[in-house]
Design a protein around this motif. Structure first.
Motif, short mmCIF file in Angstrom:
data_model
loop_
_atom_site.label_atom_id
_atom_site.label_comp_id
_atom_site.label_asym_id
_atom_site.label_seq_id
_atom_site.Cartn_x
_atom_site.Cartn_y
_atom_site.Cartn_z
N MET A 84 67.97 64.97 38.33
CA MET A 84 68.66 64.75 37.38
C MET A 84 70.17 64.20 38.63
N GLY A 85 70.93 62.83 38.30
CA GLY A 85 72.01 62.59 39.29
C GLY A 85 72.23 61.31 38.88
N TRP A 86 72.93 61.02 39.75
CA TRP A 86 74.21 59.98 39.51
C TRP A 86 73.93 59.31 41.21
N TYR A 87 73.64 57.22 40.87
CA TYR A 87 73.56 56.26 41.37
C TYR A 87 75.25 56.01 41.72
N ARG A 88 75.56 54.27 42.23
CA ARG A 88 76.68 53.41 41.75
C ARG A 88 75.71 52.50 42.80
N GLN A 89 76.56 51.23 42.02
CA GLN A 89 76.19 50.46 42.48
C GLN A 89 77.88 49.42 42.32
N ALA A 90 78.07 48.80 44.01
CA ALA A 90 79.19 47.97 44.19
C ALA A 90 79.32 46.91 43.92
N PRO A 91 80.13 46.25 43.56
CA PRO A 91 79.85 44.45 43.86
C PRO A 91 79.07 43.38 44.93
N GLY A 92 78.23 43.24 45.29
CA GLY A 92 77.68 42.65 46.07
C GLY A 92 76.26 43.85 47.02
N LYS A 93 76.93 44.92 46.88
CA LYS A 93 75.71 45.48 47.39
C LYS A 93 74.68 46.39 47.28
N GLN A 94 73.74 47.12 47.43
CA GLN A 94 72.88 47.44 46.54
C GLN A 94 73.30 48.87 46.14
N ARG A 95 72.46 49.35 45.20
CA ARG A 95 72.72 50.77 44.54
C ARG A 95 72.36 52.07 45.67
N GLU A 96 73.15 52.66 45.00
CA GLU A 96 73.19 54.01 46.60
C GLU A 96 73.36 54.87 45.87
N LEU A 97 72.50 56.52 46.43
CA LEU A 97 73.38 57.34 45.90
C LEU A 97 74.23 58.62 45.62
N VAL A 98 74.72 58.72 45.01
CA VAL A 98 75.76 59.36 44.67
C VAL A 98 76.01 61.09 45.04
N ALA A 99 74.56 61.34 44.03
CA ALA A 99 74.71 62.94 44.07
C ALA A 99 73.76 63.15 42.77
N VAL A 100 72.86 64.33 43.69
CA VAL A 100 72.07 64.69 42.43
C VAL A 100 71.23 66.28 42.19
N ILE A 101 71.04 66.81 41.78
CA ILE A 101 70.63 67.89 40.98
C ILE A 101 69.78 68.21 41.00
N SER A 102 68.85 69.11 41.22
CA SER A 102 67.21 69.86 40.75
C SER A 102 67.51 70.36 39.35
N SER A 103 66.91 70.78 38.96
CA SER A 103 66.51 71.81 37.59
C SER A 103 66.09 73.42 38.29
N SER A 104 66.37 73.41 39.60
CA SER A 104 66.49 74.77 40.06
C SER A 104 67.69 74.90 41.05
N GLY A 105 68.14 74.00 41.36
CA GLY A 105 69.89 74.05 40.97
C GLY A 105 70.22 72.66 42.64
N ILE A 106 68.67 72.41 43.18
CA ILE A 106 69.31 72.33 45.14
C ILE A 106 69.89 70.95 44.62
N ILE A 107 70.95 70.07 45.50
CA ILE A 107 72.23 69.67 45.33
C ILE A 107 72.01 68.57 46.77
N ASN A 108 71.72 67.46 46.82
CA ASN A 108 72.75 66.44 47.72
C ASN A 108 73.27 65.33 47.18
N TYR A 109 74.10 65.07 48.10
CA TYR A 109 75.03 64.12 47.88
C TYR A 109 74.86 63.01 49.62
N ALA A 110 76.27 62.17 48.86
CA ALA A 110 76.00 61.18 49.74
C ALA A 110 77.35 61.30 50.98
N ASP A 111 77.04 61.37 51.94
CA ASP A 111 77.71 61.87 52.96
C ASP A 111 79.13 61.15 52.22
#
Length: 114
Positions: A33-60
């Protein structure tokens, strides 16, 4: 699976907001589960996701400012956003994926004023 997001709004630069998302329905225990975002005129991008086992990935761009967390028992994911910048202004989408499909929430607007 249905996703219900809450939070978002208008905040000044340097402020904080918290987004939350709850998944309901046939939720398999292994998922991401996690979050993505889309700013006006831009593509949707990853913000942060976390797996059910706790592995996390953040956008820089949000590392050190945003914190993602989840409650597996409640099937919820939260995103604490601190030190917000005008560049964080976007529609934020909750995302759920498992071995069956990918599901998107309805989107919530975050506006950061300078």
């Amino acid at each position: 699976v249905q996703l219900q997001a809450s939070g978002g709004g208008l905040v000044q630069a340097g402020g904080s907001l918290r987004l939350s998302c709850a998944a309901s329905g046939s939720v398999f225990s292994i998922n991401v589960m996690g979050w993505y975002r889309q700013a006006p005129g831009k593509q949707r991008e990853l913000v942060a996701v976390i797996s059910s086992s706790g592995i996390i990935n953040y956008a820089d761009s949000v590392k050190g400012r945003f914190t993602i967390s989840r409650d597996n028992a409640q099937n919820t994911v939260s995103l604490q956003m601190n030190s917000l910048k005008p560049d964080d202004t976007a529609v934020y989408y909750c995302n759920f994926r498992d071995t069956r499909f990918v599901q998107w929430g309805q989107g919530t607007l975050v506006t950061v004023s300078s």
